[in-house]
Scaffold this motif. Structure first.
Motif, PDB file in Angstrom:
ATOM      1  N   UNK A  30       0.753  -0.902  -0.155  1.00  0.00           N
ATOM      2  CA  UNK A  30       0.178  -0.342   0.199  1.00  0.00           C
ATOM      3  C   UNK A  30       0.650   0.888   0.114  1.00  0.00           C
ATOM      4  N   UNK A  31       2.076   1.168   0.941  1.00  0.00           N
ATOM      5  CA  UNK A  31       2.814   2.379   0.828  1.00  0.00           C
ATOM      6  C   UNK A  31       4.115   2.582  -0.535  1.00  0.00           C
ATOM      7  N   UNK A  32       4.388   1.688  -0.558  1.00  0.00           N
ATOM      8  CA  UNK A  32       5.733   1.397  -1.440  1.00  0.00           C
ATOM      9  C   UNK A  32       4.876   0.858  -2.692  1.00  0.00           C
ATOM     10  N   UNK A  47       3.655   6.411  -0.865  1.00  0.00           N
ATOM     11  CA  UNK A  47       2.461   7.314  -0.652  1.00  0.00           C
ATOM     12  C   UNK A  47       2.703   7.513   0.609  1.00  0.00           C
ATOM     13  N   UNK A  48       2.435   8.407   1.296  1.00  0.00           N
ATOM     14  CA  UNK A  48       2.620   9.228   2.363  1.00  0.00           C
ATOM     15  C   UNK A  48       1.571   9.345   3.038  1.00  0.00           C
ATOM     16  N   UNK A  49       1.575   9.341   4.415  1.00  0.00           N
ATOM     17  CA  UNK A  49       0.133   9.422   5.088  1.00  0.00           C
ATOM     18  C   UNK A  49      -1.479  11.010   4.508  1.00  0.00           C
ATOM     19  N   UNK A  50      -2.482  11.254   5.068  1.00  0.00           N
ATOM     20  CA  UNK A  50      -2.696  12.287   4.440  1.00  0.00           C
ATOM     21  C   UNK A  50      -2.892  13.074   3.042  1.00  0.00           C
TER      22      UNK A  50
END
Length: 58
Positions: A30-32, A47-50
């Motif tokens: 989900x993040x990378x 992807x970063x929070x926010x």
């Protein structure tokens, strides 16, 4: 109007994408995420929070 075809097959942590342009592959969570296009380019997304995301094509 042109035609397009796309089919994805998941094999473990890898996902292969079959299209009329060739075979591409991707892996990540989900993040990378790393995506390799049929012509050899590599795209990395973080992807970063926010709602922020960073992407770079090599």
């Amino acid at each position: 109007m042109g035609w397009d075809y796309r089919k994805s097959v998941k094999v473990g942590p890898l996902r292969f994408h079959l299209s009329r342009h060739g075979v591409s592959r991707s892996y990540g969570g989900r993040r990378f995420h790393v995506y390799r296009t049929p012509d050899g380019r590599r795209h990395v997304t973080v992807r970063l929070p926010g709602g922020f995301h960073l992407g770079k094509t090599f």
